[in-house]
Design a protein around this motif. Structure first.
Motif, PDB file in Angstrom:
ATOM      1  N   GLY A   1     -30.195  10.214  -7.402  1.00 33.88           N
ATOM      2  CA  GLY A   1     -31.327  10.440  -6.509  1.00 33.88           C
ATOM      3  C   GLY A   1     -32.648   9.999  -7.107  1.00 33.88           C
ATOM      4  O   GLY A   1     -33.566   9.623  -6.379  1.00 33.88           O
ATOM      5  N   LEU A   2     -32.763  10.023  -8.437  1.00 32.02           N
ATOM      6  CA  LEU A   2     -34.033   9.735  -9.104  1.00 32.02           C
ATOM      7  C   LEU A   2     -34.631   8.409  -8.687  1.00 32.02           C
ATOM      8  O   LEU A   2     -35.837   8.255  -8.563  1.00 32.02           O
ATOM      9  CB  LEU A   2     -33.813   9.679 -10.619  1.00 32.02           C
ATOM     10  CG  LEU A   2     -33.764  10.999 -11.369  1.00 32.02           C
ATOM     11  CD1 LEU A   2     -33.735  10.742 -12.853  1.00 32.02           C
ATOM     12  CD2 LEU A   2     -34.974  11.836 -11.012  1.00 32.02           C
ATOM     13  N   ARG A   3     -33.727   7.446  -8.417  1.00 33.43           N
ATOM     14  CA  ARG A   3     -34.148   6.091  -8.124  1.00 33.43           C
ATOM     15  C   ARG A   3     -35.034   6.022  -6.887  1.00 33.43           C
ATOM     16  O   ARG A   3     -35.807   5.088  -6.741  1.00 33.43           O
ATOM     17  CB  ARG A   3     -32.866   5.277  -7.922  1.00 33.43           C
ATOM     18  CG  ARG A   3     -33.061   3.847  -7.594  1.00 33.43           C
ATOM     19  CD  ARG A   3     -31.814   3.351  -6.933  1.00 33.43           C
ATOM     20  NE  ARG A   3     -31.908   1.963  -6.595  1.00 33.43           N
ATOM     21  CZ  ARG A   3     -32.864   1.435  -5.849  1.00 33.43           C
ATOM     22  NH1 ARG A   3     -33.847   2.184  -5.441  1.00 33.43           N
ATOM     23  NH2 ARG A   3     -32.829   0.148  -5.547  1.00 33.43           N
ATOM     24  N   TRP A   4     -34.902   6.982  -5.986  1.00 32.59           N
ATOM     25  CA  TRP A   4     -35.640   6.912  -4.721  1.00 32.59           C
ATOM     26  C   TRP A   4     -36.965   7.645  -4.766  1.00 32.59           C
ATOM     27  O   TRP A   4     -37.648   7.750  -3.761  1.00 32.59           O
ATOM     28  CB  TRP A   4     -34.786   7.480  -3.584  1.00 32.59           C
ATOM     29  CG  TRP A   4     -33.479   6.786  -3.490  1.00 32.59           C
ATOM     30  CD1 TRP A   4     -32.263   7.290  -3.815  1.00 32.59           C
ATOM     31  CD2 TRP A   4     -33.252   5.454  -3.084  1.00 32.59           C
ATOM     32  NE1 TRP A   4     -31.287   6.355  -3.632  1.00 32.59           N
ATOM     33  CE2 TRP A   4     -31.865   5.207  -3.181  1.00 32.59           C
ATOM     34  CE3 TRP A   4     -34.068   4.413  -2.647  1.00 32.59           C
ATOM     35  CZ2 TRP A   4     -31.293   3.989  -2.864  1.00 32.59           C
ATOM     36  CZ3 TRP A   4     -33.500   3.198  -2.327  1.00 32.59           C
ATOM     37  CH2 TRP A   4     -32.128   3.005  -2.443  1.00 32.59           C
TER      38      TRP A   4
ATOM     39  N   GLU B   1     -21.945  20.961 -14.162  1.00 29.82           N
ATOM     40  CA  GLU B   1     -23.090  20.411 -14.861  1.00 29.82           C
ATOM     41  C   GLU B   1     -23.019  18.888 -14.883  1.00 29.82           C
ATOM     42  O   GLU B   1     -23.999  18.194 -14.602  1.00 29.82           O
ATOM     43  CB  GLU B   1     -23.043  20.955 -16.298  1.00 29.82           C
ATOM     44  CG  GLU B   1     -24.352  21.075 -16.969  1.00 29.82           C
ATOM     45  CD  GLU B   1     -25.398  21.656 -16.079  1.00 29.82           C
ATOM     46  OE1 GLU B   1     -25.196  22.781 -15.603  1.00 29.82           O
ATOM     47  OE2 GLU B   1     -26.398  20.964 -15.853  1.00 29.82           O
ATOM     48  N   THR B   2     -21.815  18.391 -15.164  1.00 25.96           N
ATOM     49  CA  THR B   2     -21.620  16.944 -15.226  1.00 25.96           C
ATOM     50  C   THR B   2     -21.912  16.293 -13.871  1.00 25.96           C
ATOM     51  O   THR B   2     -22.701  15.352 -13.781  1.00 25.96           O
ATOM     52  CB  THR B   2     -20.161  16.643 -15.620  1.00 25.96           C
ATOM     53  OG1 THR B   2     -19.823  17.501 -16.696  1.00 25.96           O
ATOM     54  CG2 THR B   2     -19.989  15.204 -16.017  1.00 25.96           C
TER      55      THR B   2
ATOM     56  N   ILE C   1     -28.082  13.966  -9.496  1.00 24.64           N
ATOM     57  CA  ILE C   1     -29.543  13.854  -9.511  1.00 24.64           C
ATOM     58  C   ILE C   1     -29.969  12.506 -10.075  1.00 24.64           C
ATOM     59  O   ILE C   1     -30.948  11.911  -9.614  1.00 24.64           O
ATOM     60  CB  ILE C   1     -30.156  15.030 -10.284  1.00 24.64           C
ATOM     61  CG1 ILE C   1     -29.779  16.322  -9.576  1.00 24.64           C
ATOM     62  CG2 ILE C   1     -31.667  14.914 -10.358  1.00 24.64           C
ATOM     63  CD1 ILE C   1     -30.327  17.562 -10.189  1.00 24.64           C
ATOM     64  N   LEU C   2     -29.198  11.997 -11.010  1.00 24.96           N
ATOM     65  CA  LEU C   2     -29.504  10.653 -11.530  1.00 24.96           C
ATOM     66  C   LEU C   2     -29.497   9.635 -10.397  1.00 24.96           C
ATOM     67  O   LEU C   2     -30.338   8.747 -10.330  1.00 24.96           O
ATOM     68  CB  LEU C   2     -28.469  10.255 -12.587  1.00 24.96           C
ATOM     69  CG  LEU C   2     -28.691  10.793 -14.000  1.00 24.96           C
ATOM     70  CD1 LEU C   2     -27.521  10.401 -14.881  1.00 24.96           C
ATOM     71  CD2 LEU C   2     -29.985  10.235 -14.563  1.00 24.96           C
TER      72      LEU C   2
ATOM     73  N   LEU D   1     -34.377  16.219 -16.781  1.00 18.56           N
ATOM     74  CA  LEU D   1     -33.007  16.402 -16.308  1.00 18.56           C
ATOM     75  C   LEU D   1     -32.060  16.645 -17.471  1.00 18.56           C
ATOM     76  O   LEU D   1     -31.201  17.542 -17.433  1.00 18.56           O
ATOM     77  CB  LEU D   1     -32.593  15.161 -15.521  1.00 18.56           C
ATOM     78  CG  LEU D   1     -31.267  15.236 -14.802  1.00 18.56           C
ATOM     79  CD1 LEU D   1     -31.307  16.355 -13.780  1.00 18.56           C
ATOM     80  CD2 LEU D   1     -30.988  13.922 -14.112  1.00 18.56           C
ATOM     81  N   ILE D   2     -32.231  15.861 -18.547  1.00 17.96           N
ATOM     82  CA  ILE D   2     -31.366  16.016 -19.719  1.00 17.96           C
ATOM     83  C   ILE D   2     -31.589  17.385 -20.349  1.00 17.96           C
ATOM     84  O   ILE D   2     -30.629  18.090 -20.713  1.00 17.96           O
ATOM     85  CB  ILE D   2     -31.646  14.894 -20.730  1.00 17.96           C
ATOM     86  CG1 ILE D   2     -31.199  13.548 -20.128  1.00 17.96           C
ATOM     87  CG2 ILE D   2     -30.928  15.145 -22.047  1.00 17.96           C
ATOM     88  CD1 ILE D   2     -31.698  12.360 -20.879  1.00 17.96           C
TER      89      ILE D   2
END
Lengths: 113, 967
Positions: B670-673, B660-661, B667-668, B630-631
């Motif tokens: 969302g990543l947790r799920w 972009e920000t 997405i950060l 992602l980064i």
């Protein structure tokens, strides 16, 4: 300049293609992000490349040939914002599908071995 | 408007009927009655003009540029059909009031019935052929809906589907035929087509047009080999059978043939196609009718046979035959409608329509018996009834035209006459004898009003039969002269001519029919016979079902072998198509360099080395290291933004940076799920061959795709830009849009309608995301608090986010970021204000403002921010859309088109002159929508963590977010 721009679009787009052909939802979303960069740049490039010629007109009597093409810029601006919205929608689908099916495969089930 | 009202009033009535409550049986019937009576009144008003031989027209512009106008046209033929549709309609409405059970949903019934009436009148009154086809298909559709009225019954669904498939397919053929006809004539105007008969018949496309139009007409009028749908349509309520499937809709086909007679008839093709289909239908229909056990089935086959008779007459095509055809259309409508109603009464009273059960009804239903016998006699062609007259004319025509050479025509006609006598006898046999089996219900005479339509129709049968010249003569003459024009023949309707050949044929048919019935009954067990002898193998319905089954099977086979539900093959195909097709279309450009290129800037190349490296590394890392990927991809995004800035697009650069920000934050969240995916410590050095193949294939596609894209971009960039509309915007942005930032003026002024659409899409997406998240249930393994937050060695794990920011280790950052909030707000306002003249505007400002709020959320957590800041993203959305629309509508108030801009220059104290275009208000709407969208999506996503903590795992109860207040 043109050659760099073209290579940049190509590499970004190629990476996007590779990613959207992968099986995991996260890979798909990143692939779509990369593809949207490439496509936005591509559409932007339709107005050709201009350095230091932003479409900001100081007065009414100007020579239009001295300014960058504003039309692709306007289109790409809306494309960027809509792209953000669709990314959000896709993300929610992605985590929703994962919650429902327990899998993060794009088909909602792990591939049969 | 008088003609238009004939069509519009039924449709308006249909709409009104649909809105009435379920049990409003009387009101519905009254409404339908009033609508029909109103139509009859209007049609009556037209009579003086029509009877004087005038053709009334009304024209409404539809597509004038294509020569297509809505054209209504009444001549004698159309008028007679209008009267037929409306008067039978009136009787059917009256009858249906008593026929329909209180349990049936009547609004649907009357609504469809009125819609059908409107469509049928549309067919009859159309003065334009394309318009006629539109109404034609509408009658098929309403017929479908009415056949399937009792949709809980399988036979109704099946019959409806069959009727629609056959008649609507025929309608499509008709459309094609009409287009060919229009091509030949050069106009779709009915008058011009009718006048161009010679030209049409001489044209090389005549046969094509004839076959296509015949297909339309023959399917609609249930002619062989398409007759099989009509018996299955009998699953409809009886008023529908009596109205659509005997008196009016099935007559549309023969009506069309009569209508186009001047244009198409008079060739051998016409005689053989139309006449041939008619002869087959007439014999088959009449023969099968004798062996039916269902009362309505018998009538359906008899209808098919009578339609065949009419078709034969049209196929013969002499003026006298056309007179007989029109006459028989009217006669058949009267006696068959009354017979269907009688069948409905019997069904209603006894609870069965089975001819094997029904016996001796004359005791309980004496009046109905008398009525039924009269109308069956008309159907059989007994003298002094209307059926006799037109059948006599039919016999005369077959004998005359057939002559010595085609003697079989007379034989066929007499055979059909015999069959019809036999099935009429079979029909009335239910009134005699003594019942052997008890009926489901004890029958008695129906209510007076239910019987009244039958009585009236029977009286008409008698009147026409006894004194045709007085009763039907003038009306028939009207229709005949309108169709035949100058070639109208001398004809005589009198019931008695002389002892001649047609009379002899009638006598043979009548006596032969009686003998046939007696023989069949005595020696062939007609009463209980299950199969139609000889031709039971030729089952049209079975052929239809098998072909439908074959189509379904083939579709399944194709889907199974060529389709896939899996995403990856689909995307692969799309990518391959995208790589192969455009280069094939474009070919190689002629010249590679035509314009002077920019010198490559090493710094620009440098940032793209980073950008490309980020993209490639992101693609590599996305499998196991999502955060890193992602980064990295964010890095490519930043480089893209820098490119925009470098290449004279400051607005794009700003927007890209802000998007972009927020995308990264999104997405950060969302990543947790997602499920953890840990890279195996030990490498599996033996990759399966199939996996290796797949990866290589994808790699090739990706590399080639990138190359093609790069080449395409390069090819475009080295060519000079063609003259575009860019100059228009550049020259007029300041003088007419009142702003020097052309991109912003483009968005909020020149193309503001696009922008309005776009912010609507944004709002819709945001609400969709919100709605989807309300139903979100996390997977079991990601519902608990993440391991990172449960690490006991970390003192922060025991603190809530708000405590961390207020007292804990985020104290410094907390103070700093909170102080930053007003500054970011000011920056947002600044970018917004200057947007019209310098880079900035509603989109950018909205994103900056959203980021200002987001930072607070990230710092102190959802709970703390929402207890200190009331932010209602839904309202931002609504307010923004309202503002943008109101700006657009404001232009209307001053008589300008939607979204026209106006610029005012206002002198403010202290601030000086302020440039204030109305686009500014529009941009404010954009700003509000962007803020609302971003906040709604991100905050709804952030709330999932809170919810999941409250209800781990099962997620059975509903939650706080459902009432929408805690966002």
């Amino acid at each position: 300049m043109e050659i760099v721009f073209a290579i940049a679009v190509g590499v970004t787009f190629g990476s996007g293609i590779w990613l959207i052909l992968r099986p995991r939802t996260f890979q798909l979303i990143t692939g779509l992000l990369l593809m949207s960069y490439a496509v936005n740049l591509f559409i932007f490039g339709m107005g050709r490349l201009w350095v230091d010629r932003p479409p900001i007109t100081p007065n009414a009597s100007i020579d239009p040939l001295q300014f960058a093409d504003p039309l692709p810029q306007g289109l790409v601006l809306t494309a960027i914002v809509i792209g953000f919205a669709t990314t959000a929608l896709y993300l929610v689908m992605m985590i929703g599908a994962r919650g429902l099916t327990g899998s993060d495969h794009v088909d909602g089930e792990e591939p049969r071995k | 408007m008088l003609l238009a009202s004939l069509i519009l009033v039924p449709f308006a009535g249909s709409l009104l009927a649909a809105l009435m409550p379920e049990n409003a049986r009387n009101r519905e019937a009254w409404l339908a009655f009033a609508v029909t009576a109103c139509g009859l009144l209007v049609a009556g008003l037209l009579y003086p003009a029509v009877s004087a031989g005038k053709v009334l027209r009304e024209e409404f512009a539809w597509l004038p540029s294509h020569g297509l106008n809505l054209m209504l046209r009444v001549d004698g033929l159309a008028w007679v059909f209008t009267m037929l549709v409306l008067s039978i309609g009136l009787l059917v409405v009256l009858y249906a009031r008593y026929y329909m059970s209180p349990k049936d949903p009547v609004p649907r019934f009357f609504s469809f019935l009125l819609a059908f009436m409107g469509s049928m009148l549309g067919v009859v009154l159309s003065g334009n052929l394309v318009q006629l086809v539109v109404f034609w298909e509408l009658t098929s559709l309403t017929s479908f809906l009415l056949i399937g009225y009792w949709h809980h019954r399988a036979d109704a669904r099946r019959g409806a589907r069959m009727a629609l498939t056959v008649t609507a397919t025929g309608g499509l053929c008709l459309l094609a035929g009409v287009l060919v006809l229009g091509h030949i004539v050069g106009s779709y105007d009915l008058d011009e087509v009718l006048a161009a008969g010679e030209r049409i018949r001489a044209h090389e496309l005549y046969r094509v047009a004839l076959v296509l139009i015949a297909l339309g007409a023959l399917t609609k009028s249930a002619q062989f080999p398409f007759h099989f749908w009509l018996p299955h349509a009998m699953a409809a309520p009886t008023p529908v059978s009596s109205y659509l499937h005997s008196a009016t809709m099935v007559k549309a086909g023969v009506f069309l043939l009569v209508r186009l007679w001047p244009a198409l008839a008079g060739t051998a093709e016409w005689n053989w196609i139309i006449g041939g289909a008619g002869v087959c239908t007439l014999l088959i229909g009449a023969f099968i009718a004798i062996f039916q056990h269902d009362l309505k089935g018998l009538l359906a086959y008899s209808t098919i046979s009578h339609l065949g008779l009419i078709t034969v007459l049209i196929g013969i095509g002499t003026p006298l035959a056309i007179v007989a055809a029109i006459f028989h259309i009217l006669n058949h409508a009267t006696f068959k409608a009354s017979l269907f109603m009688t069948a409905g009464i019997i069904d209603h009273e006894t609870g069965t329509r089975d001819l094997r059960v029904l016996r001796g009804l004359r005791h309980q239903l004496p009046v109905t018996t008398a009525l039924a016998i009269v109308s069956s006699a008309a159907m059989a062609g007994v003298p002094l009834l209307n059926g006799f007259l037109s059948k006599e004319m039919f016999f005369a025509e077959t004998a005359l035209v057939g002559g010595d050479e085609h003697w079989w025509m007379s034989i066929a006609a007499v055979a059909m006459g015999m069959f019809s006598v036999a099935y009429s006898l079979r029909f009335i046999s239910i009134f005699f004898g003594t019942p052997t089996v008890a009926f489901p219900r004890e029958p008695h005479e129906p209510p007076r009003s239910m019987r009244f339509p039958v009585e009236l129709l029977v009286v008409v049968c008698l009147m026409v039969g006894i004194m045709p010249n007085v009763s039907i003569g003038p009306i028939l003459h009207l229709a005949v002269t309108a169709t035949l024009g100058a070639s109208t023949p001398e004809y005589d309707l009198a019931p008695w001519h002389a002892l001649n050949l047609p009379l002899l044929m009638s006598v043979i048919a009548l006596s032969g029919g009686v003998v046939l019935y007696v023989v069949l009954r005595r020696y062939f067990n007609l009463r209980q016979r299950e199969q139609v002898p000889l031709i039971y193998r030729f089952n049209g319905a079975q052929a239809y079902e098998s072909s439908m089954m074959f189509l379904t099977r083939s579709a399944q086979w194709l889907l199974h072998h060529l389709g896939t539900a899996r995403l990856q093959p689909q995307l692969l195909m799309m990518m391959l198509a995208m790589l192969v097709i455009p280069p094939l279309l474009v070919g190689t450009p002629r010249v590679w360099t035509e314009i002077p290129l920019h010198e490559p800037d090493p710094l620009f190349a440098g940032i793209w080395v980073i950008g490309c490296a980020c993209a490639l590394a992101g693609a590599w890392m996305a499998k196991y290291h999502r955060l890193a990927a992602l980064i990295l991809i964010g890095g490519t995004g930043i480089v893209t933004a820098a490119t925009f800035l470098w290449l004279s697009a400051p607005d794009l650069a700003l927007t890209q940076l802000m998007v972009e920000t927020v995308t990264t934050v999104l997405i950060l969240l969302g990543l947790r799920w997602l499920p953890p995916r840990i890279e195996p410590k030990v490498l599996h050095l033996t990759i399966p061959r199939s996996v290796w193949m797949r990866r290589s294939r994808d790699m090739v596609v990706a590399v080639v795709g990138g190359l093609v894209m790069a080449l395409l971009t390069y090819a475009v960039l080295v060519h000079p830009a063609p003259a575009t509309i860019a100059d228009f915007f550049l020259l007029r942005a300041l003088s007419e849009g009142g702003g020097s930032n052309v991109v912003n003026v483009l968005l909020v002024d020149f193309r503001s309608f696009d922008t309005l659409g776009e912010i609507t899409v944004l709002s819709v997406v945001a609400l969709t995301v919100y709605a989807l998240l309300r139903r979100f249930r996390p997977a079991a393994d990601s519902a608990s608090v993440p391991a990172q937050q449960r690490n006991t060695a970390d003192p922060a794990s025991r603190q809530a986010p708000a405590e961390q920011a207020n007292r804990g280790y985020l104290l410094v950052a907390g103070i700093y970021l909170r102080m930053l909030l007003p500054f970011i707000g000011v920056i947002a306002a600044y970018f917004f204000m200057r947007g019209h003249n310098l880079p900035g505007g509603g989109f950018v400002a909205g994103l900056i403002f959203a980021v200002a709020i987001l930072v607070q959320y990230m710092l102190a957590g959802t709970v703390w921010v929402e207890s200190h800041l009331q932010l209602r993203p839904h309202r931002w959305l609504g307010f923004g859309l309202l503002l943008a629309c109101a700006t657009g509508l404001g232009a209307w108030a001053f008589g300008h088109p939607f979204l026209t801009n106006h610029t005012a220059h206002v002198d403010w104290p202290l601030l000086g002159e302020l440039h204030l275009p109305s686009a500014f208000v529009f941009d404010l709407g954009v700003f509000a929508v962007v803020v609302g969208t971003t906040m709604l999506m991100l905050v709804a996503l952030a709330h999932q963590s809170l919810r999941a903590r409250r209800l781990p795992g099962d997620g059975a109860q509903d939650d706080g977010i459902a009432d929408g207040r805690d966002i």
